[in-house]
Enzyme design. Structure first.
Site, PDB file in Angstrom:
ATOM      1  N   ARG A   1      14.832 -49.206 134.059  1.00 42.23           N
ATOM      2  CA  ARG A   1      13.715 -48.833 133.796  1.00 42.23           C
ATOM      3  C   ARG A   1      12.349 -49.855 133.845  1.00 42.23           C
ATOM      4  O   ARG A   1      11.493 -49.708 134.585  1.00 42.23           O
ATOM      5  CB  ARG A   1      13.605 -47.920 132.498  1.00 42.23           C
ATOM      6  CG  ARG A   1      11.996 -47.309 132.280  1.00 42.23           C
ATOM      7  CD  ARG A   1      12.092 -46.594 130.917  1.00 42.23           C
ATOM      8  NE  ARG A   1      12.981 -45.647 130.540  1.00 42.23           N
ATOM      9  CZ  ARG A   1      13.380 -44.926 129.735  1.00 42.23           C
ATOM     10  NH1 ARG A   1      12.490 -45.307 128.545  1.00 42.23           N
ATOM     11  NH2 ARG A   1      14.176 -44.110 129.314  1.00 42.23           N
TER      12      ARG A   1
ATOM     13  N   HIS B   1      14.692 -38.335 139.649  1.00 42.59           N
ATOM     14  CA  HIS B   1      14.207 -39.093 138.548  1.00 42.59           C
ATOM     15  C   HIS B   1      13.795 -38.175 137.125  1.00 42.59           C
ATOM     16  O   HIS B   1      12.705 -37.469 137.228  1.00 42.59           O
ATOM     17  CB  HIS B   1      12.820 -39.882 138.927  1.00 42.59           C
ATOM     18  CG  HIS B   1      12.416 -40.915 137.728  1.00 42.59           C
ATOM     19  ND1 HIS B   1      13.356 -42.197 137.745  1.00 42.59           N
ATOM     20  CD2 HIS B   1      11.403 -41.095 137.224  1.00 42.59           C
ATOM     21  CE1 HIS B   1      12.635 -42.739 136.629  1.00 42.59           C
ATOM     22  NE2 HIS B   1      11.617 -42.368 136.245  1.00 42.59           N
TER      23      HIS B   1
ATOM     24  N   TYR C   1      -4.828 -32.238 143.366  1.00 41.28           N
ATOM     25  CA  TYR C   1      -5.904 -32.589 144.351  1.00 41.28           C
ATOM     26  C   TYR C   1      -5.764 -33.803 145.189  1.00 41.28           C
ATOM     27  O   TYR C   1      -6.458 -33.812 146.190  1.00 41.28           O
ATOM     28  CB  TYR C   1      -7.006 -32.913 143.434  1.00 41.28           C
ATOM     29  CG  TYR C   1      -7.538 -31.798 142.604  1.00 41.28           C
ATOM     30  CD1 TYR C   1      -8.004 -30.596 142.918  1.00 41.28           C
ATOM     31  CD2 TYR C   1      -7.421 -32.224 140.917  1.00 41.28           C
ATOM     32  CE1 TYR C   1      -8.344 -29.757 141.864  1.00 41.28           C
ATOM     33  CE2 TYR C   1      -7.932 -31.203 140.193  1.00 41.28           C
ATOM     34  CZ  TYR C   1      -8.261 -29.876 140.553  1.00 41.28           C
ATOM     35  OH  TYR C   1      -8.755 -28.727 139.656  1.00 41.28           O
TER      36      TYR C   1
END
Length: 750
Positions: free
Chosen positions: A38, A84, A128
Site C-alpha cells: 500500500r 484493487h 465529469y
C-alpha cells in the site's frame, strides 16, 4: 489452555489464546500488508500497487496517447472491480494526482476536465472527467507483452496483473513518491529524467562508481513547480549519500521597477507542494496582523502562470529584508524531506542512498533486457519453425495439394511424408489459396534470413555482458534524447543555487523609518509627535494641569528607547509602539510593569551611544554597555543595585571621544578624573566616583578634557560660558573635589 474441541458444548473454531500474542500476530500481518502492498513504492518502477493497477487497467482499455479519452468513472470501476478492492474515492484521488502537472514532474495520465489546480481546489467528480495515458506511461509499461516481468492473479483469481512495470523510465526518482506505512514512511522528491539517464549510463560502465560520479550528473531535485534549492553542495551530497535529509526550496521572485523609483516584488514560482491559495492567505494574515509592517499589499494576478505581486510600504524598504522576512514567516521557503525508504527487489523495505536506488533500477533493466531477448528468441524460433513448414509445402506444392484433396485425414500424412511437426502441418492446412504464389515463397525466405540474423545477434547478446552493456547504453541514450534538457518536458525547472538561511530580521528593520518627537511628562505620561518638532514649540509644552515636562528628544520609529527608574531597573520601549501626539498621551505604566513608588530618572534613545554612565545619589557609579541594559520584557532588567538609602540619579550617554568623568555633589564640590578609572560593569553597585562629607551626588557626566566645561548662563539670552582650563579640578576617582568655576549653575547641574 485450549478448549476441548471434542466437547459438543465448545463452538467449532473458538479457542483460548493469550491476548498479547493474538494481537501482535494480527497487527504484524496488518503492518506488513501496509508496508508492502500500500504505502511504499518499489525501487524498480517507483509505483505503489494502486498506481500500477490504474495504469494497467487504462492500458487494457487501450487508452494510449493516440486514442480518445474515456470517462474516469470507467477506469475507476475497472480498477476497483478487477484489481484493487478499496474505496472508489481513494482510487480516483490517486488517478487525479497522476494527471496533475504541478504534482508530478512527468505526469502519467493525460486528463481532460477539472483535475484540480495549484490553488488547492479539488478535482471534479469522476463522472465529469476523462483521461488517457501519456507517452511517459507507455514508456514505463514497455515490455509487458514480451515476458519482461512476472504476472500474478488478482485478489479474486479471475484476472492477471503485472507485479511491476519493466519500462525504461526511472519513475521512482523522476516523479518521486511519498507515503506513510506502519512504523515507517517514505518521501522521495522528483528529479530530472535526463540527469538520471546520464548517471545511469555512468553506472552501466562503472557499476562500482561512487556517489560523486553519480552526483556529477544529478545536481539536485527538479520540482514540477520550479523554485530554487538553496542548500549547499555539501548538504545535498550528505542527503543523497545517506538517503535521508531534506532540501530547502524557495520561491522564485523578481523585482519590477516602476516609474518614479517605486518597485514591487513578483513571485513567479512557488515551492513544491505549497498551495497557492493558502500561501496568499498566509501573506495576507501577516499584513492584517501587522507582523510584517514593511509589506502593505499582496495580489494574485495569476492565470496559466503564477504571478503573485507584493507591494512594500515604501520605496525605501530593502527588498532583501522583505524577502527574508517572508521566507521565515511563510511557505515561500519550505523544506522538502528526503527519505528514500523503498521496497528492494526482494520486497524488503529499506533506506537507500541515491546511487544505490539508481543502481537497483539499472540492474532491473538488465534483467528486463535479458528476459525480453529470451522472449524474442522464443518467438523467432516459433516463427522459423512455421516458415520451414511453409517452405516444405512450396517445394512440394503439387504433392501437398494432392494429399489434402485425396486424404480424409491429411495432417498425419503430411507429417509422415515431409517430416513436419504438428504446428507446421496445422499451419499448412490453414494457409489461404492466395498465398500459393511464387512471391510469397520469396518473402518467406527473406523473412527467414532476417530472423536468423536477429537470432544470431540475440544469442550473442545473451552470451556477452559487454554486448549487454553496449545495448543498455544505446537504449538509455535514446531515452535520454527523448527527455533531454532541450525538450519542453525535460527542461530543468528547479535551479540549484546555494544561499544563506533567511536572516532573523531585527524588529527595527520591519518598521518603516519615520521621524518622531518623544515627550515624557513628570507624572509619566508619554506621547510621540510625528516629525521632528521644535522642542520649544507649543505642541511639546502641552501637559495636564499640575504636570510638566521631564524628557523631550527627537527619535525615529525604528529606535529602541531606554527608560530607567531610580531603583536601577531599565525598561525597553519601541518608539513605533508609543501613543500618538494627540491629547496628553498615555501613562507609560500601561506599557511596562513599573513599581508604584518608582521614579523615572532617564529616557533616551538606545542608539545614542554604545555606553551609558550610571551614578547613584551616594556617589557610586559605573559604565555599562547599552546592549547589556536592553530588555524586551515588560518587567525590564535590574542593572544598578543602589545601596540602602541611595537611588539611581544619573543616566547619561558616553560619547566615543569622551575621556574624563565630571562629578558634582550637593555640597557644590566638583571633581574630574580619567574615564579609564571608571569601572565598566553589566550590573552591580559600582565604584565611588566622589567622596562627600555631607549630602550626596547632584550630577555627573563625561566630557572631552581638552574641550573644557560648558554651561548655560542664566536669563533668556541663552549665552554659554566655557571653562577651558580644568586642571584645578582634576584628581583621582573618589576625591572630595573643590568649588566649581565662578558662574556655574546654582542647581549644581551640568
Amino acid at each position: 489452555m485450549a478448549s476441548d474441541l471434542t466437547d459438543p458444548a465448545t463452538p467449532i473454531g473458538v479457542f483460548d489464546a493469550p491476548f498479547d500474542s493474538a494481537l501482535s500476530e494480527r497487527y504484524l500481518v496488518y503492518a506488513l500488508s501496509t508496508i508492502t502492498a500500500r504505502s511504499l513504492p518499489d525501487v524498480r518502477d517507483g509505483l505503489k500497487p494502486v498506481h500500477r493497477r490504474l495504469l494497467w487497467a487504462m492500458r487494457l482499455l487501450k487508452l494510449d496517447p493516440a486514442s480518445g479519452y474515456k470517462k474516469c468513472a470507467r477506469v475507476v470501476g475497472d480498477v476497483i472491480g478487477k484489481y484493487h478492492p478499496h474505496g472508489d474515492q481513494s482510487v480516483y484521488d490517486a488517478m487525479v494526482r497522476l494527471a496533475q502537472d504541478f504534482a508530478l514532474r512527468y505526469p502519467l495520465v493525460d486528463g481532460q476536465g477539472n483535475f484540480g489546480n495549484i490553488d488547492g481546489d479539488n478535482a471534479a467528480a469522476y463522472r465529469y472527467t476523462e483521461a488517457r495515458l501519456t507517452q511517459v506511461a507507455i514508456d514505463l509499461m514497455a515490455g509487458l507483452d514480451e515476458d519482461a516481468t512476472d504476472f500474478r492473479p488478482t485478489y479474486n483469481g479471475e484476472e492477471q496483473e503485472p507485479e511491476l512495470f519493466p519500462g525504461m523510465f526511472p519513475n521512482l526518482l523522476a516523479n518521486g513518491a511519498s507515503g506513510i506505512a506502519v512504523g515507517m514512511a517514505t518521501s522521495v522528491p522528483p528529479h530530472n529524467a535526463a540527469e538520471l539517464f546520464d548517471a545511469a549510463i555512468v553506472l552501466v560502465d562503472q557499476p562500482e562508481a561512487d556517489d560523486a560520479a553519480v552526483l556529477a550528473h544529478v545536481r539536485g531535485p527538479d520540482f514540477p513547480t520550479g523554485g530554487i534549492v538553496v542548500d549547499s553542495p555539501a548538504a545535498i551530497r550528505e542527503s543523497y549519500a545517506t538517503g535521508r535529509g531534506g532540501f530547502r526550496v524557495r520561491a522564485r521572485h523578481e523585482i519590477e521597477r516602476e516609474k518614479g523609483g517605486g518597485w514591487q516584488i513578483v513571485i513567479t514560482e512557488i515551492p513544491y507542494g505549497v498551495q497557492k491559495g493558502k500561501l496568499i492567505e498566509q501573506i495576507a494574515a501577516l499584513i492584517n496582523d501587522k507582523k510584517l509592517p514593511i509589506l502593505t499589499d499582496v495580489r494574485d494576478e495569476s492565470d496559466a502562470e503564477i504571478r503573485i505581486v507584493l507591494e512594500p510600504r515604501s520605496r525605501t524598504v530593502d527588498p532583501q529584508v522583505l524577502m527574508d522576512g517572508l521566507f521565515r514567516l511563510t511557505d515561500l521557503e519550505t523544506r522538502v524531506p528526503l527519505n528514500l525508504n523503498v521496497l528492494d527487489k526482494d520486497r524488503t523495505p529499506r533506506v537507500m542512498p541515491l546511487r544505490e536506488a539508481l543502481k537497483a533500477w539499472v540492474d532491473h533493466q538488465f534483467v528486463v533486457l535479458r528476459r525480453r531477448s529470451e522472449h524474442r528468441l522464443a518467438k523467432i524460433a516459433d516463427r522459423i519453425e512455421l516458415l520451414d513448414g511453409y517452405l516444405a509445402a512450396y517445394l512440394n506444392l503439387d504433392r501437398v495439394i494432392a494429399i489434402i484433396r485425396t486424404e480424409d485425414e491429411p495432417k498425419p500424412v503430411l507429417i509422415a511424408e515431409f517430416s513436419l511437426t504438428d504446428r507446421q502441418a496445422e499451419a499448412i492446412l490453414n494457409m489461404r489459396l492466395r498465398s500459393l504464389r511464387k512471391l510469397e515463397e520469396m518473402e518467406i525466405r527473406g523473412e527467414r534470413a532476417k530472423l536468423e540474423k536477429e537470432q544470431a545477434e540475440l544469442t550473442l547478446l545473451l552470451s556477452s555482458d559487454a554486448r549487454q552493456r553496449t545495448r543498455m547504453k544505446r537504449d538509455l541514450t535514446r531515452m535520454r534524447d527523448r527527455y533531454g534538457h532541450e525538450t519542453p518536458l525535460g527542461k530543468r525547472r528547479t535551479t540549484v543555487e546555494e544561499a544563506a538561511p533567511a536572516r532573523e530580521i531585527p524588529a527595527e528593520a520591519m518598521i518603516e523609518r519615520e521621524p518622531l518627537t518623544v515627550i515624557l511628562s513628570q507624572r509619566g505620561w508619554v506621547r510621540a509627535l510625528r516629525g521632528h518638532v521644535d522642542l520649544a514649540s507649543a505642541d511639546t509644552a502641552r501637559f495636564k494641569e499640575g504636570d510638566g515636562p521631564a524628557f523631550a528628544f527627537h527619535a525615529h520609529t525604528t529606535d529602541k528607547l531606554l527608560l530607567a527608574t531610580d531603583g536601577g531597573r531599565f525598561y525597553t520601549l519601541g518608539a513605533d509602539k508609543l501613543p500618538g501626539g494627540r491629547g496628553f498621551g498615555e501613562p507609560v505604566r500601561a506599557m511596562i510593569d513599573l513599581d508604584g513608588d518608582a521614579r523615572i530618572v532617564g529616557l533616551s534613545r538606545a542608539a545614542a551611544s554604545d555606553r551609558l554612565l550610571l551614578a547613584a545619589t551616594d556617589g557610586r557609579g559605573f559604565a555599562v554597555r547599552v546592549a547589556d541594559v536592553l530588555a524586551e520584557t515588560r518587567k525590564g532588567k535590574q542593572v544598578m543595585s543602589p545601596r540602602p538609602g541611595a537611588k539611581l540619579k544619573v543616566v547619561r550617554p558616553i560619547a566615543a571621544e569622551d575621556d574624563y568623568v565630571a562629578s558634582i555633589g550637593d555640597n557644590r564640590k566638583l571633581v574630574l578624573f580619567p574615564l579609564t578609572e571608571l569601572a565598566e560593569m553589566a550590573r552591580g553597585q559600582g565604584v565611588q566616583l566622589q567622596r562627600f562629607r555631607d549630602g550626596g551626588l547632584s550630577d555627573a557626566r563625561t566630557l572631552r578634557f581638552a574641550d573644557g566645561l560648558h554651561w548655560t548662563m542664566g536669563g533668556e539670552t541663552g549665552r554659554m560660558r566655557t571653562e577651558s582650563d580644568l586642571s584645578p579640578w582634576r584628581a583621582a576617582r573618589g576625591a572630595a573635589g573643590r568649588m566649581p568655576p565662578n558662574g556655574f549653575p546654582r542647581d549644581n547641574r551640568f
